[in-house]
Motif scaffolding. Sequence first.
Motif, PDB file in Angstrom:
ATOM      1  N   PHE A   1      12.980  45.229  57.432  1.00  0.00           N
ATOM      2  CA  PHE A   1      13.260  46.365  56.553  1.00  0.00           C
ATOM      3  C   PHE A   1      12.833  47.653  57.242  1.00  0.00           C
ATOM      4  O   PHE A   1      11.700  47.773  57.705  1.00  0.00           O
ATOM      5  CB  PHE A   1      12.518  46.216  55.218  1.00  0.00           C
ATOM      6  CG  PHE A   1      13.107  45.190  54.301  1.00  0.00           C
ATOM      7  CD1 PHE A   1      14.240  45.474  53.560  1.00  0.00           C
ATOM      8  CD2 PHE A   1      12.542  43.932  54.185  1.00  0.00           C
ATOM      9  CE1 PHE A   1      14.795  44.519  52.709  1.00  0.00           C
ATOM     10  CE2 PHE A   1      13.084  42.976  53.348  1.00  0.00           C
ATOM     11  CZ  PHE A   1      14.216  43.265  52.607  1.00  0.00           C
ATOM     12  N   ASP A   2      13.751  48.623  57.297  1.00  0.00           N
ATOM     13  CA  ASP A   2      13.422  49.905  57.932  1.00  0.00           C
ATOM     14  C   ASP A   2      12.392  50.669  57.103  1.00  0.00           C
ATOM     15  O   ASP A   2      11.489  51.293  57.650  1.00  0.00           O
ATOM     16  CB  ASP A   2      14.692  50.745  58.077  1.00  0.00           C
ATOM     17  CG  ASP A   2      15.661  50.138  59.075  1.00  0.00           C
ATOM     18  OD1 ASP A   2      16.079  50.849  59.984  1.00  0.00           O
ATOM     19  OD2 ASP A   2      15.978  48.946  58.953  1.00  0.00           O
ATOM     20  N   ILE A   3      12.579  50.648  55.794  1.00  0.00           N
ATOM     21  CA  ILE A   3      11.645  51.343  54.903  1.00  0.00           C
ATOM     22  C   ILE A   3      11.201  50.375  53.817  1.00  0.00           C
ATOM     23  O   ILE A   3      12.030  49.701  53.205  1.00  0.00           O
ATOM     24  CB  ILE A   3      12.296  52.584  54.239  1.00  0.00           C
ATOM     25  CG1 ILE A   3      12.893  53.515  55.288  1.00  0.00           C
ATOM     26  CG2 ILE A   3      11.288  53.333  53.393  1.00  0.00           C
ATOM     27  CD1 ILE A   3      13.623  54.715  54.695  1.00  0.00           C
ATOM     28  N   VAL A   4       9.883  50.301  53.595  1.00  0.00           N
ATOM     29  CA  VAL A   4       9.335  49.539  52.466  1.00  0.00           C
ATOM     30  C   VAL A   4       8.508  50.525  51.649  1.00  0.00           C
ATOM     31  O   VAL A   4       7.472  51.005  52.103  1.00  0.00           O
ATOM     32  CB  VAL A   4       8.450  48.362  52.943  1.00  0.00           C
ATOM     33  CG1 VAL A   4       7.915  47.591  51.741  1.00  0.00           C
ATOM     34  CG2 VAL A   4       9.218  47.436  53.863  1.00  0.00           C
ATOM     35  N   LEU A   5       8.979  50.852  50.455  1.00  0.00           N
ATOM     36  CA  LEU A   5       8.280  51.826  49.621  1.00  0.00           C
ATOM     37  C   LEU A   5       7.526  51.122  48.506  1.00  0.00           C
ATOM     38  O   LEU A   5       8.082  50.246  47.829  1.00  0.00           O
ATOM     39  CB  LEU A   5       9.273  52.827  49.013  1.00  0.00           C
ATOM     40  CG  LEU A   5       9.932  53.805  49.992  1.00  0.00           C
ATOM     41  CD1 LEU A   5      10.878  54.721  49.246  1.00  0.00           C
ATOM     42  CD2 LEU A   5       8.894  54.614  50.746  1.00  0.00           C
ATOM     43  N   VAL A   6       6.250  51.498  48.341  1.00  0.00           N
ATOM     44  CA  VAL A   6       5.405  50.916  47.296  1.00  0.00           C
ATOM     45  C   VAL A   6       5.308  51.915  46.147  1.00  0.00           C
ATOM     46  O   VAL A   6       4.874  53.058  46.338  1.00  0.00           O
ATOM     47  CB  VAL A   6       4.003  50.576  47.849  1.00  0.00           C
ATOM     48  CG1 VAL A   6       3.136  49.990  46.750  1.00  0.00           C
ATOM     49  CG2 VAL A   6       4.112  49.612  49.023  1.00  0.00           C
ATOM     50  N   LEU A   7       5.748  51.498  44.958  1.00  0.00           N
ATOM     51  CA  LEU A   7       5.724  52.356  43.770  1.00  0.00           C
ATOM     52  C   LEU A   7       4.654  51.822  42.818  1.00  0.00           C
ATOM     53  O   LEU A   7       4.859  50.806  42.154  1.00  0.00           O
ATOM     54  CB  LEU A   7       7.095  52.356  43.081  1.00  0.00           C
ATOM     55  CG  LEU A   7       8.300  52.696  43.969  1.00  0.00           C
ATOM     56  CD1 LEU A   7       9.594  52.537  43.190  1.00  0.00           C
ATOM     57  CD2 LEU A   7       8.185  54.097  44.520  1.00  0.00           C
ATOM     58  N   LEU A   8       3.504  52.503  42.788  1.00  0.00           N
ATOM     59  CA  LEU A   8       2.394  52.050  41.943  1.00  0.00           C
ATOM     60  C   LEU A   8       2.316  52.921  40.698  1.00  0.00           C
ATOM     61  O   LEU A   8       2.302  54.159  40.791  1.00  0.00           O
ATOM     62  CB  LEU A   8       1.069  52.121  42.717  1.00  0.00           C
ATOM     63  CG  LEU A   8       0.985  51.243  43.968  1.00  0.00           C
ATOM     64  CD1 LEU A   8      -0.355  51.421  44.652  1.00  0.00           C
ATOM     65  CD2 LEU A   8       1.216  49.787  43.624  1.00  0.00           C
ATOM     66  N   ASP A   9       2.245  52.259  39.554  1.00  0.00           N
ATOM     67  CA  ASP A   9       2.214  52.969  38.277  1.00  0.00           C
ATOM     68  C   ASP A   9       0.769  53.349  37.937  1.00  0.00           C
ATOM     69  O   ASP A   9       0.185  52.850  36.979  1.00  0.00           O
ATOM     70  CB  ASP A   9       2.829  52.087  37.188  1.00  0.00           C
ATOM     71  CG  ASP A   9       3.107  52.871  35.916  1.00  0.00           C
ATOM     72  OD1 ASP A   9       3.027  54.112  35.966  1.00  0.00           O
ATOM     73  OD2 ASP A   9       3.413  52.255  34.893  1.00  0.00           O
ATOM     74  N   THR A  10       0.204  54.252  38.743  1.00  0.00           N
ATOM     75  CA  THR A  10      -1.173  54.690  38.499  1.00  0.00           C
ATOM     76  C   THR A  10      -1.174  55.735  37.389  1.00  0.00           C
ATOM     77  O   THR A  10      -0.195  56.461  37.202  1.00  0.00           O
ATOM     78  CB  THR A  10      -1.779  55.302  39.776  1.00  0.00           C
ATOM     79  OG1 THR A  10      -0.889  56.305  40.267  1.00  0.00           O
ATOM     80  CG2 THR A  10      -1.956  54.238  40.849  1.00  0.00           C
TER      81      THR A  10
ATOM     82  N   VAL B   1       8.959  47.972  46.537  1.00  0.00           N
ATOM     83  CA  VAL B   1       7.918  47.121  45.943  1.00  0.00           C
ATOM     84  C   VAL B   1       7.246  47.952  44.876  1.00  0.00           C
ATOM     85  O   VAL B   1       6.678  49.011  45.173  1.00  0.00           O
ATOM     86  CB  VAL B   1       6.880  46.681  47.009  1.00  0.00           C
ATOM     87  CG1 VAL B   1       5.838  45.783  46.382  1.00  0.00           C
ATOM     88  CG2 VAL B   1       7.564  45.989  48.175  1.00  0.00           C
ATOM     89  N   GLY B   2       7.319  47.523  43.633  1.00  0.00           N
ATOM     90  CA  GLY B   2       6.759  48.376  42.593  1.00  0.00           C
ATOM     91  C   GLY B   2       6.427  47.655  41.310  1.00  0.00           C
ATOM     92  O   GLY B   2       6.913  46.554  41.043  1.00  0.00           O
ATOM     93  N   ASP B   3       5.581  48.315  40.525  1.00  0.00           N
ATOM     94  CA  ASP B   3       5.209  47.783  39.212  1.00  0.00           C
ATOM     95  C   ASP B   3       6.419  47.839  38.283  1.00  0.00           C
ATOM     96  O   ASP B   3       7.364  48.590  38.527  1.00  0.00           O
ATOM     97  CB  ASP B   3       4.066  48.620  38.626  1.00  0.00           C
ATOM     98  CG  ASP B   3       2.781  48.477  39.441  1.00  0.00           C
ATOM     99  OD1 ASP B   3       2.572  47.374  39.986  1.00  0.00           O
ATOM    100  OD2 ASP B   3       2.026  49.461  39.555  1.00  0.00           O
ATOM    101  N   PRO B   4       6.391  47.054  37.201  1.00  0.00           N
ATOM    102  CA  PRO B   4       7.504  47.105  36.238  1.00  0.00           C
ATOM    103  C   PRO B   4       7.642  48.512  35.648  1.00  0.00           C
ATOM    104  O   PRO B   4       6.657  49.210  35.437  1.00  0.00           O
ATOM    105  CB  PRO B   4       7.077  46.092  35.160  1.00  0.00           C
ATOM    106  CG  PRO B   4       6.107  45.188  35.840  1.00  0.00           C
ATOM    107  CD  PRO B   4       5.404  46.018  36.858  1.00  0.00           C
TER     108      PRO B   4
END
Length: 663
Positions: free
Chosen positions: A483-492, A351-354
């Motif tokens: 889902f075993d892993i849900v990774l959040v990728l935030l473009d901070t 899950v992440g920003d563009p």
Amino acid sequence: MDECSGTGKDLAGYLIRHHSDQLRSIILSPDPPLHYPLYVDFAELMDEHPPVAHLLFSQPTHYLPLFDQAALWAQKIIYPDLKGWDNASLKEFVHVRIDVSGSPLESPETFPSIGRIRVKHRGILLTLKGTVIRSGAVKMIEGEREFICRKCKIRFKVYPELETRNTLPQPLSCPSQGSKICEGTSFQFVEGSTVCHDYQEIKIQESTQVLGVGAIPRSIPIILMDDLVDIVKAGDDIIVTGVLSAKWSSVLKDVRCDLDPVLIANHVRRTNELKSDIDIPDDVVMTIKQFWLKFKDAPLKGRNAVLRGICPQIFGLFTVKLAVALTLIGGVQHVDASGTKIRGESHLLLVGDPGTGKSQFLKFAAKLSNRSVITTGLGSTSAGLTVTAVKDGGEWMLEAGALVLADGGLCCIDEFDSMREHDRATIHEAMEQQTISIAKAGLVTTLGTRTIVFGATNPKGHYDPSQTLSVNTALSGPLLSRFDIVLVLLDTKNPEWDAVVSSHILGQADPERGKQDDDFDNIWPLSMLRRYIHFVKGYFKPVLTKEAERVISSYYQMQRRIAVQNAARTTVRMLESLIRLAQAHARLMFRNEVTRLDAITAILCIESSMTTSAIVDSVGNALHSNFTDNPDGEYAKQERLILKRLSSIDEVTDPNDVAASIT
């Protein structure tokens, strides 16, 4: 029966010399009416009888029936020796199946891709490779019918014509030859002379992985008869050898009538278990073992050297690269006493920003897997993901979708959020039970989907850390828990990180940097990574040690007690995920037992996928995670912290047991 370069007696003699065991087992089989296969190795035939092998290749429609007759002749020669045995009897229907594996026929000229089939391939022994996308019902067709000429009383047989869709033509004139040619046109059908065959049509499609961008995968129908019917199903990878023929397309008003190519199968080989597209020589295995011996004192440094080969064009993102590796390697499937299966395949959601590299990871993961299907959420319907019912010639058939075609491999779904809610719900069963149960157009069945699902999605609007993952992604709790892993990728905004990334991207054009990257210890090439992942999946079946069990159990119980925001994720599935990830990490580390290190790494992966960390004070943004210079030293600090926290919070497990393991 006699031929200039090889009589039926010669063929029968060859079958007796090389295949007497098969002939004996056929004669001793208890069911005379059945159709029996007799497998002949083409490479062996070419060594002993090159002219016959050449004629069989160039004129298979003439020589394959001769081989079948030779098999009957060979039975008669062997039969007297077996006459006293129970069930010993001559079998009328024996079909010689030509296995071309390992022979010169596995060359591009006689082994073309489906899209490169041309008229020149008609009439020769042709071999094709593809994935079964459609499997028709098994039918019964007439193979021959006998007639008597009312005028000259000669008996003759009429065979179906494939070009006219297997219709049996009515004889127009008497086929008698010689000095007195009969011109009779009146014939009588011989009662009981009809010979029937089992008949099935399947369709195979060429693999999309061997095609270039923009190429449309082509497909071709295959005709299976007698002992070949019902041995493959939708989603199977097969290599089929047969004779290319053609049949008239169905007549439609104002539509040109064409000849459609069709392959009449002689031999079918499933390659699901063979995985023949990844070859691992012994010297590669030795190289891998020497690599791990080199890093015996610093194993995590060796692991990071492997992980650097995943998406090397993307700087950092250590957490994501570790998650991709663990997902592709997966755990060990477990079957309990009742027969219930607990899946070994892991699922990953980014899950992440563009602009955070989600699609890059999807594409690279597809290259690493030996069988993969890439699709996007907007371009996939529930039928396209699972199976669709299609009508062909008045009969309903099932056509395999993305998840079925990726069985045993990887299914990448980009833009996961753009899928319709109904379509997302269809993959629930496929992800957990690894089956797809369908009831469409009167077809009720279950198909296997032992598939890794790798999804990528954008957050719904601006990601709010104070809200649950379900709210931020608009995905339901039951789906997220799979889902075993849900990774959040935030473009901070992080000035230091931005400076490092920009220098990396600008430095990729530096030739000196390229020379360093060629060093095997710095970065593994794609081909080596593929072989490594394939090898550890097949070679290692890791078992949990007592120490690892205690750590995983303590963490799971703690999560169950304090979970508020992550309620959708903290189910029994989390415990199964921890075990799978720990097993995958043990495989990645080239080991056959799950140690405390693997359990702690699995906990860190799960912590990274939580909205609020329960045990590690600062997991940090997965987007800004980087490779450290001393990973073994960093891990020792994290291990001490986690074990201390577990021993202080845990009430079920004896704290002394866990605390003692710190030292």
